[in-house]
Design a protein around this motif. Structure first.
Motif, PDB file in Angstrom:
ATOM      1  N   GLN A 316       0.866  -1.165   0.000  1.00  0.00           N
ATOM      2  CA  GLN A 316       0.000   0.000   0.000  1.00  0.00           C
ATOM      3  C   GLN A 316       0.918   1.236   0.000  1.00  0.00           C
ATOM      4  O   GLN A 316       1.926   1.257   0.711  1.00  0.00           O
ATOM      5  N   VAL A 317       0.557   2.259  -0.781  1.00  0.00           N
ATOM      6  CA  VAL A 317       1.431   3.441  -0.929  1.00  0.00           C
ATOM      7  C   VAL A 317       0.692   4.679  -0.394  1.00  0.00           C
ATOM      8  O   VAL A 317      -0.461   4.923  -0.725  1.00  0.00           O
ATOM      9  N   LYS A 318       1.426   5.418   0.439  1.00  0.00           N
ATOM     10  CA  LYS A 318       0.920   6.694   0.953  1.00  0.00           C
ATOM     11  C   LYS A 318       1.885   7.795   0.521  1.00  0.00           C
ATOM     12  O   LYS A 318       3.096   7.692   0.735  1.00  0.00           O
ATOM     13  N   THR A 319       1.360   8.866  -0.119  1.00  0.00           N
ATOM     14  CA  THR A 319       2.196   9.963  -0.622  1.00  0.00           C
ATOM     15  C   THR A 319       2.186  11.114   0.370  1.00  0.00           C
ATOM     16  O   THR A 319       1.112  11.554   0.814  1.00  0.00           O
ATOM     17  N   ASN A 320       3.383  11.629   0.697  1.00  0.00           N
ATOM     18  CA  ASN A 320       3.527  12.740   1.639  1.00  0.00           C
ATOM     19  C   ASN A 320       4.201  13.906   0.908  1.00  0.00           C
ATOM     20  O   ASN A 320       5.193  13.716   0.181  1.00  0.00           O
ATOM     21  N   TYR A 321       3.707  15.102   1.090  1.00  0.00           N
ATOM     22  CA  TYR A 321       4.257  16.293   0.446  1.00  0.00           C
ATOM     23  C   TYR A 321       4.833  17.191   1.541  1.00  0.00           C
ATOM     24  O   TYR A 321       4.084  18.013   2.138  1.00  0.00           O
ATOM     25  N   PRO A 322       6.098  17.108   1.827  1.00  0.00           N
ATOM     26  CA  PRO A 322       6.705  17.893   2.918  1.00  0.00           C
ATOM     27  C   PRO A 322       6.619  19.409   2.687  1.00  0.00           C
ATOM     28  O   PRO A 322       6.477  20.183   3.625  1.00  0.00           O
ATOM     29  N   LEU A 323       6.791  19.863   1.393  1.00  0.00           N
ATOM     30  CA  LEU A 323       6.780  21.304   1.102  1.00  0.00           C
ATOM     31  C   LEU A 323       5.368  21.798   0.806  1.00  0.00           C
ATOM     32  O   LEU A 323       5.202  22.965   0.381  1.00  0.00           O
ATOM     33  N   LEU A 324       4.429  21.005   1.011  1.00  0.00           N
ATOM     34  CA  LEU A 324       3.022  21.304   0.758  1.00  0.00           C
ATOM     35  C   LEU A 324       2.726  21.455  -0.733  1.00  0.00           C
ATOM     36  O   LEU A 324       1.723  20.960  -1.221  1.00  0.00           O
ATOM     37  N   VAL A 325       3.616  22.153  -1.436  1.00  0.00           N
ATOM     38  CA  VAL A 325       3.408  22.323  -2.862  1.00  0.00           C
ATOM     39  C   VAL A 325       4.584  21.670  -3.583  1.00  0.00           C
ATOM     40  O   VAL A 325       5.734  22.111  -3.459  1.00  0.00           O
ATOM     41  N   PRO A 326       4.328  20.592  -4.304  1.00  0.00           N
ATOM     42  CA  PRO A 326       5.423  19.910  -4.976  1.00  0.00           C
ATOM     43  C   PRO A 326       5.960  20.753  -6.147  1.00  0.00           C
ATOM     44  O   PRO A 326       5.217  21.438  -6.827  1.00  0.00           O
ATOM     45  N   VAL A 327       7.300  20.665  -6.359  1.00  0.00           N
ATOM     46  CA  VAL A 327       7.946  21.404  -7.418  1.00  0.00           C
ATOM     47  C   VAL A 327       8.461  20.447  -8.500  1.00  0.00           C
ATOM     48  O   VAL A 327       8.179  20.592  -9.675  1.00  0.00           O
ATOM     49  N   LEU A 328       9.217  19.441  -8.047  1.00  0.00           N
ATOM     50  CA  LEU A 328       9.823  18.508  -8.986  1.00  0.00           C
ATOM     51  C   LEU A 328       8.967  17.252  -9.193  1.00  0.00           C
ATOM     52  O   LEU A 328       9.183  16.506 -10.143  1.00  0.00           O
ATOM     53  N   PHE A 329       8.081  17.007  -8.255  1.00  0.00           N
ATOM     54  CA  PHE A 329       7.247  15.799  -8.291  1.00  0.00           C
ATOM     55  C   PHE A 329       8.111  14.537  -8.338  1.00  0.00           C
ATOM     56  O   PHE A 329       7.837  13.577  -9.036  1.00  0.00           O
ATOM     57  N   GLN A 330       9.230  14.581  -7.572  1.00  0.00           N
ATOM     58  CA  GLN A 330      10.104  13.432  -7.439  1.00  0.00           C
ATOM     59  C   GLN A 330      10.097  12.926  -5.989  1.00  0.00           C
ATOM     60  O   GLN A 330       9.894  13.689  -5.062  1.00  0.00           O
ATOM     61  N   VAL A 331      10.389  11.655  -5.892  1.00  0.00           N
ATOM     62  CA  VAL A 331      10.434  11.028  -4.565  1.00  0.00           C
ATOM     63  C   VAL A 331      11.775  11.325  -3.935  1.00  0.00           C
ATOM     64  O   VAL A 331      12.833  11.022  -4.515  1.00  0.00           O
ATOM     65  N   GLN A 332      11.746  11.971  -2.805  1.00  0.00           N
ATOM     66  CA  GLN A 332      12.970  12.303  -2.083  1.00  0.00           C
ATOM     67  C   GLN A 332      13.195  11.400  -0.864  1.00  0.00           C
ATOM     68  O   GLN A 332      14.251  11.442  -0.270  1.00  0.00           O
ATOM     69  N   GLY A 333      12.224  10.580  -0.536  1.00  0.00           N
ATOM     70  CA  GLY A 333      12.403   9.668   0.606  1.00  0.00           C
ATOM     71  C   GLY A 333      11.313   8.571   0.649  1.00  0.00           C
ATOM     72  O   GLY A 333      10.239   8.712   0.061  1.00  0.00           O
TER      73      GLY A 333
END
Length: 353
Positions: A316-333
């Protein structure tokens, strides 16, 4: 007879025996007579001729009496011999009680008697030993008569029949036919004997007992029913011990993965519950836990590509946006490090910036 003859002689006396009978003798005719006498004749008639009959009989009587006396004496002597030392005499029955049968028979026959043997059971006299004799010891018995010996057959004992496994009715018949009695009849569970059959007998079958001894029977009610405990969800060792202590035989099926049951715990059992009997088999299936999957590296991948890869592996996958607004739309962690094992179906969180 001799006694009566002597008694009669004594009663008559010698005078009576010697008295001549009053019989007129017959006159012998005169050899010179020439004719019959007249009625008025005075001629003398002589007394010559044969002696009177009465005197002849009197002179013969002592000879006859003597011969008769001798005969009676001989007969009396023979009779006395016959009833004493002869075949009609009596002998004293010898003492034979307590002797072996063979020696007792020899003693009786040696005394001039015949033997007839009967047998009886005896609790006190050993087998083959004379219990008693009839006529008894010291009694007088006619020679060649029969003495009955009662010989012991020993103690009266009967064998308890082997009735284990038989029906109660058949067991009762066998016991009474063996001169024994049926005692207490009880019912109990038995793991090896079918219901309704004799499981136990006391005294034991094959033993010898006195007549009328009571034989107790235990009739089987079959195997004892046992409640089957539900051990699902419990650790394997604990579940096995519980069922074994209750009398069941535990077997194990192939272990299975489970997302809900921890590894090493029981997933299922067969039969699941209810009532069983001692020795019944119960199969347990133990959990291996969930399926473990190697987590791939998704850092640097686009959010969409990372999610697709992880879901294809069963996560199961859960997506988290640390900067609230994604810029690169890449997975950083990612929450689970790459190349580690994680349960299939578990949730992995990715950080997208």
């Amino acid at each position: 007879m001799l006694h009566e003859l002597h008694l009669t002689r004594d009663r008559l006396g010698s005078a009576a025996l010697d008295q001549a009978p009053r019989t007129q003798p017959l006159d012998r005719p005169d050899d010179h007579a020439t004719g019959p006498l007249d009625a008025d004749s005075t001629q003398h008639i002589g007394r010559g001729g044969p002696p009177p009959i009465g005197r002849t009989r009197r002179r013969r009587w002592p000879w006859v009496a003597g011969i008769l006396l001798v005969v009676l004496l001989i007969a009396g002597g023979l009779g006395a011999w016959a009833f004493t030392a002869g075949p009609l005499g009596t002998v004293s029955v010898p003492t034979v009680a307590g002797k072996k049968q063979g020696r007792a028979v020899d003693a009786i026959q040696h005394a001039g008697l015949h033997v007839r043997v009967t047998q009886v059971f005896s609790e006190k006299v050993a087998r083959g030993v004379v219990v008693s004799a009839t006529p008894g010891a010291g009694d007088d018995a006619r020679k060649n008569s029969t003495v009955t010996l009662t010989v012991s057959k020993g103690a009266e004992r009967y064998t308890v029949p082997s009735v284990v496994g038989q029906t109660e009715a058949a067991a009762r018949t066998a016991i009474t036919s063996a001169h024994l009695k049926v005692g207490k009849v009880t019912h109990a569970y038995d793991e090896t004997t079918a219901s309704g059959k004799v499981a136990q007998v006391a005294p034991d079958g094959g033993s010898t007992q006195k007549p009328g001894t009571k034989v107790d029977l235990v009739i089987s009610k079959g195997k004892q029913p046992i409640d089957i405990a539900d051990v699902t969800g419990r650790p394997k060792a604990d579940a096995e011990q519980t069922l074994t202590d209750a009398g069941f035989t535990v077997t194990f099926g192939a272990a299975q993965h489970s997302d809900t049951v921890a590894s090493g715990d029981v997933i299922s059992q067969n039969p699941p519950n209810g009532v069983g009997h001692r020795g019944d088999k119960i199969q347990l299936v133990v959990s291996e836990g969930p399926v473990m999957v190697s987590v791939p590296e998704v850092v640097g991948m686009s959010a969409g590509a990372a999610k697709t890869k992880l879901e294809d592996l069963g996560f199961q996958v859960k997506t988290n946006y640390p900067l609230l607004v994604p810029v690169l739309f890449q997975v950083q962690g990612q929450s689970v490090k790459a190349d580690t094992q994680a349960p299939k179906g578990s949730t992995i969180t990715i950080d997208v910036v």
